[in-house]
Design an enzyme around this catalytic site. Structure first.
Site, short mmCIF file in Angstrom:
data_model
loop_
_atom_site.label_atom_id
_atom_site.label_comp_id
_atom_site.label_asym_id
_atom_site.label_seq_id
_atom_site.Cartn_x
_atom_site.Cartn_y
_atom_site.Cartn_z
N LYS A 130 35.86 2.97 -17.99
CA LYS A 130 33.95 2.86 -17.60
C LYS A 130 33.84 1.67 -17.58
O LYS A 130 34.14 0.74 -17.36
CB LYS A 130 33.62 3.48 -19.36
CG LYS A 130 33.08 4.55 -19.59
CD LYS A 130 33.96 6.15 -18.98
CE LYS A 130 32.48 6.63 -19.52
NZ LYS A 130 33.20 8.47 -19.13
N ASP A 170 28.66 9.71 -15.45
CA ASP A 170 28.50 10.19 -16.42
C ASP A 170 27.31 10.15 -16.85
O ASP A 170 25.93 10.66 -15.98
CB ASP A 170 29.49 8.41 -17.40
CG ASP A 170 29.79 9.50 -18.63
OD1 ASP A 170 30.90 9.94 -19.39
OD2 ASP A 170 28.75 8.64 -19.30
#
Ligand code: NDP
Ligand code: 2IT
Length: 452
Positions: A130, A170
């Site tokens: 991430k 995201d």
């Protein structure tokens, strides 16, 4: 080999807290996983011999860097960028990029950790990562976002590659930002490769990647209900968020005959008693994706209620879809939801329920699908975008629709397989199912690859 004693949950968490001070979100995510997994490890001591959970809770790499850029007034701005590469035992690092003022190392470490299990559950060869930056995109012009994305990629590119690490979107990162980052990667490296997913259809994107996360979360709900001969038909659905995931969750709820009545953003939520229709959803998409406005405008446009600085969990309904952000359902919210008749929750967001809320849902024996299972449709279609890029071909939308549906069903069945509870034939603990199901695949790959 010397066999070590399997730690208790408390021993494991104490060590974790000592090693990660000031990282509450990361500790929360690991703790939830450790609960079910340590139980499994006790019955399968080879995972303890290889210290798999301890290794998974220590990211392969934490990359942090400065991002400087010029705003439209000519001022120099400085932000902090990150990429957390958690584990690549089953495939190259894969996971989204988040631009939001709340981004810090704890938040991204929790997301990279969760991603490792989620990606394993999809059945596709992807490791977990991430990234992001503490940028607040609100009120920034297109040109400012472009300069920021270029500066961010000017450092990040050296850690990426189509077989190394493949980011996607995201919170705060959608098609526009992916396009700017792809452009900069190509410019720096002079290579045209599938190094990002969620790309525009003109330059290597995949059909239904945009829709996949929201659709997938609703499919997971459908599968949980189907197992007990129920459906979404006619049921009131409480949805939070109004971004990519929430919009497409609402779209699929409508397609399956459900009645979505709420949406939210960081300033509050709307409650539309009459239900959010396809036409009203089109307004939300334009408001959020093109005009970048506030959800409050929905209330003005359609005469719905707007509740400032509040979340939608007080609204009565049977099915809940938290699709905004982490820790948006507190223990009190969970109690309210249960007393209002919520029978099932499918998490479109990552870790939207606090640990206490999860416990209350489990104790009440409602159907509760954790994010790493319910929102895996997005990264699954990202994985399929990578396959299409490698083959230099685009598959037909119908084919991707079918693959997404099948993958979500398989994730449901995997959770069911690992989520059984002794003496309760009718109850599935989807939290344990998702955690153990994701863990065993990564763990077996790690054991096969030795102590690295
Ligand atoms: P978007 O940026 O498109 O939308 C985010 C939404 O959540 C917006 O409505 C935003 O409101 C709201 N929100 C964000 N932060 C907060 C906050 N701190 N408090 C209240 N509301 C907030 O993001 P996505 O829809 O892509 O992501 C939503 C969730 O889904 C995240 O948890 C993400 O990690 C998860 N997810 C996303 C996937 C994807 O493919 N996009 C895949 C799997 C999971 P506002 O506009 O006011 O900021
Ligand atoms: O949380 C997630 O799964 C995502 N943001 C999507 C990641 C991806 O690589 O598609």
């Amino acid at each position: 080999m010397t066999r070590d004693k399997v730690p208790t949950l408390q021993e494991f968490v104490e060590g974790l807290e000592k090693r990660n001070p000031g990282q509450p979100e990361f500790i929360q995510a690991v703790k939830e996983v450790a609960e079910g997994v340590l139980e499994h490890v006790r019955d399968h001591p080879r995972y303890n011999d290889h210290q798999i959970l301890e290794r998974l809770a220590e990211p392969d790499r934490v990359i942090s860097f400065r991002v400087c850029w010029h705003d439209d007034k000519g001022h120099v701005r400085v932000n902090r960028g990150y990429r957390i590469q958690n584990n690549n035992a089953i495939g190259p690092y894969k996971g989204g990029i988040r631009f939001h003022p709340t981004v810090n190392q704890s938040v991204l470490k929790f997301l990279a950790f969760e991603q490792t299990f989620k990606n394993a559950l999809t059945g596709l060869p992807m490791g977990g990562a991430k990234g992001g930056a503490n940028l607040d995109p609100k009120g920034k012009s297109d040109a400012e976002i472009m300069r920021f994305c270029q500066s961010f990629m000017s450092e990040l590119y050296r850690h990426l590659g189509e077989d190394v690490d493949i980011p996607a979107g995201d919170i705060g990162v959608g098609g526009r930002e992916i396009g700017y980052m792809f452009g900069q990667y190509k410019r720096i490296t002079n290579r045209y490769v599938g190094v990002l997913t969620g790309k525009g259809m003109e330059f290597g994107g995949s059909p239904i990647r945009v829709e996949a996360t929201g659709y997938g979360a609703v499919y997971f709900m459908e599968d949980m209900l189907k197992r007990v001969n129920e459906s979404l038909e006619g049921r009131t659905c409480i949805v939070s968020g109004s971004g990519n995931v929430a919009q497409h969750a609402v779209e699929k709820i409508l397609a399956l005959g459900g009645k979505p009545v709420t949406l939210s953003d960081s300033s509050g939520f709307i409650f539309d008693k009459a239900g959010i229709s396809t036409e009203k959803l089109a307004f939300v998409k334009d408001l959020k994706n093109n005009r970048r406005g506030r959800i409050e405008d929905y209330a003005g446009e359609f005469g719905a209620e707007f509740h400032a600085r509040a979340r939608p969990w007080t609204v009565p309904g049977e099915l809940a879809f938290p699709c905004a952000t982490q820790n948006e359902i507190s223990a009190d919210d969970a109690k309210t939801m249960l007393s209002n008749g919520v029978v099932a929750v499918a998490e479109g967001a990552n870790m939207p329920s606090t640990l206490e809320a999860v416990k209350l849902f489990q104790y009440a024996r409602i159907k509760f699908a954790p994010g790493k299972a319910a929102n895996a449709g997005g990264v699954a279609v990202s994985g399929l975008e990578m396959s299409q890029n490698s083959a230099r071909i685009t598959w037909k939308e119908q084919e991707l629709q079918r693959l997404l549906r099948d993958i979500m069903q398989e994730i449901h069945d995997r959770c069911q397989h690992y989520g059984g509870v002794a003496g309760e034939a009718n109850y599935i603990d989807y939290v344990k199912g998702a955690n153990v199901g994701g863990f065993v695949k990564v763990a077996d790959a790690m054991i096969a690859q030795g102590i690295v």
